[in-house]
Every structure is written in C-alpha cells, then in structure tokens.
Write an enzyme that holds these catalytic residues in place. Structure first.
Site, PDB file in Angstrom:
ATOM      1  N   CYS A  62      40.015  31.694  39.226  1.00  0.00           N
ATOM      2  CA  CYS A  62      40.438  30.803  40.303  1.00  0.00           C
ATOM      3  C   CYS A  62      39.298  30.479  41.271  1.00  0.00           C
ATOM      4  O   CYS A  62      39.352  29.471  41.979  1.00  0.00           O
ATOM      5  CB  CYS A  62      41.630  31.394  41.042  1.00  0.00           C
ATOM      6  SG  CYS A  62      41.431  33.105  41.564  1.00  0.00           S
ATOM      7  N   ASP A 146      73.459  22.163  48.980  1.00  0.00           N
ATOM      8  CA  ASP A 146      72.129  22.415  49.529  1.00  0.00           C
ATOM      9  C   ASP A 146      71.631  23.744  48.974  1.00  0.00           C
ATOM     10  O   ASP A 146      72.416  24.571  48.489  1.00  0.00           O
ATOM     11  CB  ASP A 146      72.164  22.467  51.059  1.00  0.00           C
ATOM     12  CG  ASP A 146      70.782  22.376  51.681  1.00  0.00           C
ATOM     13  OD1 ASP A 146      69.833  21.963  50.974  1.00  0.00           O
ATOM     14  OD2 ASP A 146      70.635  22.725  52.861  1.00  0.00           O
ATOM     15  N   ASP A 211      71.923  17.185  49.506  1.00  0.00           N
ATOM     16  CA  ASP A 211      70.867  17.131  50.516  1.00  0.00           C
ATOM     17  C   ASP A 211      69.555  16.780  49.814  1.00  0.00           C
ATOM     18  O   ASP A 211      68.756  17.639  49.466  1.00  0.00           O
ATOM     19  CB  ASP A 211      70.742  18.482  51.225  1.00  0.00           C
ATOM     20  CG  ASP A 211      69.696  18.445  52.330  1.00  0.00           C
ATOM     21  OD1 ASP A 211      69.298  17.348  52.745  1.00  0.00           O
ATOM     22  OD2 ASP A 211      69.268  19.523  52.780  1.00  0.00           O
TER      23      ASP A 211
END
Length: 324
Positions: A62, A146, A211
């Site tokens: 990384c 939601d 939502d």
C-alpha cells in the site's frame, strides 16, 4: 424466474488488494488508477480506506499507492515520513512530499476483472424492467426503510404506517455484516442483501419509501429503484441531497421539478416546518404524481414520517450494539 441482482456480489476488498499487489518494486500507482481498474473512478475514496486497513504489506504494498499529483498521501504504518522512507529504500525518490519522476514511475495498467463494471451492467439491465404505471396503485401501508452502520455492521429498519390514519402500526430491525463497501452510486449492493430479510415481514399493499434516490440517479437506478425491481414492490426514493439533475421553476403547489436527461426525474419538496428540502423520485411500480402525494401525506417534519421513524429505529439499534 429472474436471478437475484444482489447475489454473487464481488469481494471489493480482495479485488482491490489483488490490483495493488501488481505494483512492482520501484513503481507507484494512484488511488484513482486502482479505482479505474476496479471499474469506476468513483471508488477512489474506498481504495484509500482499503489501503488504510491493509494488514498484509508484503503482498499488498500500500506504500506504493499515492495521490494523483504524486503526493504521498497517508500511511497508517507510520505516516508520510515512514511512507517516504520505504519508497526511498525501494528506489522511488521523494522530494518535498512528492514522488520524483512521477510520470515515469506511474503504473496504470492492471489485470482486473473490473467488478464495478459488471455491477453497473446489472444496474442497467434492471433499468429496463422499471415500471411507472399511469394509474394509481392500491396502497394500504407505507413502509419507511433506512440503514444505520456501526463499523461494517448494518442495521436495516422498517417502519410500517397505515396510509389512511397515518399511524405507525409495526416496526422491524435486521442486523448483518455489510460485505460490500460504501461506493457512491453502488449503495444497493451494500444494503439490499440484508434489507431483503425485512421484506417477508411487510404486509400486502405496501409501498416502500426508501431513504435514498430512485430515478434521481446518474443511471436512473438509485437504491429505491433497485429495491423495487429486485423485490417486485412499489417504491419511492426520498433523499436529503440532490445527487444529479437541475432544478426547474416551482409549480403552483410548491413542488420544484428536477430535470435529468431532458425530463422530469423527481421533485424537490419542503415541509411547512422546515426550510431544508427533500428530493422525491419514483423508484418502481408507481407514478410520479402518486409518489408526491404519498410523501406529502407524511411530511410533518423535513423528512417524511416513515423514513424518519425508520432512521430513528435503525439508529437506536446501532447505538445499542455499539454500547455493548
């Protein structure tokens, strides 16, 4: 029977690490180029997250992933100074916080199955199945949906309201691990696998109020639309921010049309008690006029009651788990 669009979802974490593992000694790449190899540059922020939690720095280097201008970016293994030292040891020189000879050292070609391209293709295939009937659908209940998160645990909540009385009649919560990360415009693949377990609890003649967006989406395939086609139920998207489109002139009833791709894709609505709007768009199986009528029926606060209550239920479940 049509196969589910939310099964066999690719492992984005593994795909990202496989791509980064291809960056050799003495070379660098960028978060954006890794995202493009995944199939969509919108995944750049996710790539940054994946690098920050990478625990196999031998296979997945990384430290060799930097910003688009050659700037080092962060490094959880000791910060930018440590990242610079590691790159210098590999023959990548760093000057004033940036990779020297950046263009020469930049790797942009990767072997990848581009999983996000495949998921986008699924969305576009589903788009052809979306229906917007001209006649009103029979509605007895409206269920707000939601999801709240505690790390990678998701809490999907449904709040079911009687359409005639406007009263809450039942509520349900399901908890599961979110296997797919948050990537803009791909939210359905993160949430719907565990939202699906709520569907069996909902009564007949229920309209889902999600939502999130419906047709107000770059692909006209927001999570409310995806849910409607996937589960075969009428759905409405109610979002708190405008993802795409252009505001038109307010109509006599106060609704502001939102134009996308040359046509009305949704409406901006305001509750009398709030200055902040919500953005309503058809998901699937229902028309625009009826969608607006249903949302207005429950618009006591800024957010309509079904999704407002679903949000509160999901948040209570999330907080209860995080305090354990």
């Amino acid at each position: 029977m049509r196969p589910s669009s939310i099964s066999d979802i690719p492992d984005m974490w593994a795909s990202t690490y496989d791509i980064v593992s291809q960056v050799p000694l003495g070379r660098v790449t960028t978060y954006g180029h890794v995202a493009k190899a995944l199939g969509d540059v919108v995944a750049s922020r996710f790539v940054g997250l994946a690098m920050s939690v990478n625990d196999d720095i031998v296979r997945v280097p990384c430290r060799r992933v930097v910003r688009s201008d050659g700037g080092l970016g962060g490094y959880t293994g000791g910060g930018p100074k440590r990242k610079a030292a590691l790159l210098e040891a590999e023959g990548v020189h760093v000057r004033c916080g940036k990779v020297a000879e950046f263009e020469r050292l930049l790797l942009t070609d990767f072997v990848s199955e581009s999983p996000l391209k495949a998921l986008r293709a699924r969305q576009r295939a589903l788009r052809r199945l979306v229906k917007m009937p001209k006649t009103a659908v029979d509605v007895r209940y409206v269920a707000g949906l939601d999801v709240a998160y505690a790390s990678e645990r998701g809490f999907a909540a449904a709040a079911v309201f009687d359409y005639s009385s406007g009263e809450l009649v039942s509520q349900f919560v399901r908890e599961a691990k979110a296997e797919f990360p948050y990537i803009p415009t791909y939210l359905a693949f993160r949430e719907l696998p565990f939202v699906s377990s709520l569907m069996e609890e909902l009564p007949d003649r229920t309209v889902l109020m999600y939502d999130g967006n419906g047709m107000l989406h770059p692909e006209e395939m927001g999570i409310a639309t995806h849910a409607g086609v996937e589960f075969g139920v009428p759905t409405i998207g109610v979002a708190k921010s405008l993802l795409c489109g252009t505001r038109g002139e307010p109509r006599p009833d106060g609704a502001v049309p939102i134009y996308s791709n040359g046509r009305v894709a949704g409406f901006e609505l305001r509750s009398p008690s709030s200055d902040k709007p919500v953005y309503v768009s058809v998901g699937h199986g229902i028309g625009q006029r009826q969608s607006v009528e249903i949302v207005r029926r429950f618009l006591r606060h800024r957010v309509p009651e079904p999704t407002r209550m679903a949000h509160m239920i999901a948040e209570r479940a999330r907080r209860g788990t995080s305090h354990k």
